[in-house]
Write an enzyme that holds these catalytic residues in place. Structure first.
Site, PDB file in Angstrom:
ATOM      1  CB  CYS A 120      -0.960  -0.012   1.175  1.00 21.43           C
ATOM      2  SG  CYS A 120      -2.076  -1.428   1.134  1.00 21.43           S
ATOM      3  CG  HIS A 169      -1.370   4.205   5.697  1.00 26.12           C
ATOM      4  ND1 HIS A 169      -1.245   3.903   4.356  1.00 26.12           N
ATOM      5  CD2 HIS A 169      -1.856   3.080   6.300  1.00 26.12           C
ATOM      6  CE1 HIS A 169      -1.627   2.648   4.152  1.00 26.12           C
ATOM      7  NE2 HIS A 169      -2.014   2.131   5.317  1.00 26.12           N
ATOM      8  CD  GLU A 209      -0.482   7.162   9.909  1.00 28.94           C
ATOM      9  OE1 GLU A 209      -0.062   8.019   9.105  1.00 28.94           O
ATOM     10  OE2 GLU A 209      -1.440   6.396   9.652  1.00 28.94           O
ATOM     11  CE  LYS A 221      -5.066   4.179   2.713  1.00 29.52           C
ATOM     12  NZ  LYS A 221      -4.111   5.256   3.093  1.00 29.52           N
ATOM     13  CG  HIS A 264      -6.560   0.927   1.649  1.00 31.59           C
ATOM     14  ND1 HIS A 264      -5.604   1.351   0.750  1.00 31.59           N
ATOM     15  CD2 HIS A 264      -5.862   0.370   2.686  1.00 31.59           C
ATOM     16  CE1 HIS A 264      -4.404   1.068   1.206  1.00 31.59           C
ATOM     17  NE2 HIS A 264      -4.534   0.476   2.388  1.00 31.59           N
ATOM     18  CG  PHE A 277      -0.037  -6.320   3.860  1.00 33.87           C
ATOM     19  CD1 PHE A 277      -0.540  -5.587   4.913  1.00 33.87           C
ATOM     20  CD2 PHE A 277      -0.859  -7.263   3.263  1.00 33.87           C
ATOM     21  CE1 PHE A 277      -1.835  -5.782   5.371  1.00 33.87           C
ATOM     22  CE2 PHE A 277      -2.157  -7.472   3.707  1.00 33.87           C
ATOM     23  CZ  PHE A 277      -2.644  -6.732   4.769  1.00 33.87           C
TER      24      PHE A 277
END
Length: 408
Positions: free
Chosen positions: A162, A302, A313, A332, A337, A396
């Site tokens: 991502c 993110h 985060e 998002k 996403h 990931f």
């Protein structure tokens, strides 16, 4: 400031919020999620997404290419054409040997493979499409753009999950700094609406299960967040050195001043709980830009709406900014996403925030998690004087990528 700034002279966007920069920004500023039941996901445990509606694929890419390519390529081609037009360039009239294309794609397209595998397992190998491989491998999307635009420089895709779109932009920056190219089209494209994609993410419990109220499902930093909502889209940014943009009298929308990427080297799917890899990326990107923490006026986080990811985060940002973070937003929450394309889309949105001197709101943040001690913008657009903004992206495998953008 560090090395010569890299100019962003054009942006092309195709997202669930709109099929151009203006409509996407306007919809994001409204701060309402676009998640809805998706006919393509009927019968699955999670049957909703944020999708790009009313894209006239055959008009965008032509009937033959529409049949021979998958949706992530359709989205990228549409966005690339908009980006070139926005940059006031004419493809095929430029020196193609000095034009590069770098696109981020999280994975290969999973639209085609289930159908073709079914034919194979049914004992019909000769019925498998001869286009099955070329339409679905990640390199297809960059190659198709090169063919469409006459780009003969470096052309490739990158995959850092991502964070892919941000990685692509950072590598494009490096090509320009090295003098390898004069123009690079960079960004990302992906559609997460394939049934296999949705099933896999549901199986690892990464997706929100709010089937009864999908428009309330994606809720970054909220106490009741339970996963993200699949989306799709593409963002292509045209990058040039400042000297090159000046020679053709093109004013930039913004500058890409800094980039850094690191690895957690911790888990296939979970972020490192202390966020140290993300912190190293943010510190390195700011150093690359010649900026300090106090220079940062806005953060596009993110913030995918996962319990572990948002917590890591938020803890990292609070620690780094010593409890006084600049205004934060989570794109998002409105458009879902878009996986490998998400970082590029968020970079484009951050450019718009700088241009409009405003931060769009985060949708669905009803009760902020007490552990999230950030200044998250909610409810409505917030006017913020800003010069430097940061876009953070994590993927990931522990991929961390951070972009530092500024006004020209």
């Amino acid at each position: 400031m560090g090395a010569e700034g890299i100019c962003i002279t054009g942006i092309g966007l195709v997202t669930p919020a709109g099929q151009d920069l203006v409509s996407t920004w306007r919809t994001l500023c409204a701060g309402r999620s676009l998640a809805a039941t998706d006919p393509a996901l009927t019968g699955l445990p999670v049957d909703f997404s944020c999708r790009v509606k009313e894209l006239q694929v055959e008009q965008e890419v032509g009937p033959q290419r529409a049949r021979r390519t998958d949706r992530f390529t359709h989205l990228a081609l549409a966005a690339a054409r908009r980006a070139v037009l926005d940059a006031e360039l004419e493809a095929h009239r430029w020196n193609g040997e000095r034009v590069g294309i770098i696109l981020g794609v999280g994975s290969n397209s999973l639209e085609t493979y289930p159908t073709e595998f079914r034919r194979l397992t049914d004992g019909k190998p000769t019925a498998v499409s001869p286009w099955a491989v070329t339409r679905s491998v990640p390199s297809t999307v960059a190659a198709d753009l090169a063919i469409e635009l006459g780009a003969h420089g470096p052309v490739f895709t990158v995959s850092t999950a991502c964070a892919s779109g941000a990685t692509a932009l950072g590598l494009a920056r490096d090509l320009l700094r090295a003098g390898t190219c004069d123009i690079v089209l960079a960004g990302g494209s992906e559609s997460g609406r394939a049934q296999m994609t949705a099933t896999c993410f549901a199986q690892i419990r990464a997706l929100s299960r709010r089937r009864d109220r999908p428009h309330l499902a994606c809720r970054p930093f909220d106490l009741d967040r339970d996963g993200f909502v699949l989306g799709e889209g593409a963002a292509i940014l045209v990058l040039e050195r400042a000297t090159h943009a000046r020679r053709r009298s093109k004013a930039p929308r913004a500058l890409l001043r800094g980039f850094a990427t690191t690895s957690d080297a911790y888990s296939h799917a979970a972020p490192h709980p202390d966020g140290m890899g993300a912190e190293r990326a943010l510190r390195a990107a700011l150093a690359d830009a010649g900026c300090g923490l106090r220079d940062v006026d806005h953060i596009n986080a993110h913030a995918a709406s996962t319990p572990l990811g948002d917590a890591a985060e938020a803890a990292m940002l609070r620690r780094l900014f010593d409890g006084t973070t600049p205004p934060v937003t989570a794109t998002k929450s409105v458009i879902g996403h878009a996986l490998g394309a998400s970082a590029a889309i968020e970079a484009a949105v951050t450019v718009q925030a700088l241009q409009h001197q405003a931060v769009p709101p985060t949708a669905n943040l009803e009760t902020q998690d007490p552990g999230v001690e950030l200044d998250v913008v909610t409810t409505e657009l917030r006017r913020v004087p800003m010069n430097v903004a940061v876009s953070t992206s994590f993927g990931f495998g522990g991929s961390n990528a951070v972009l530092v953008l500024s006004t020209p």
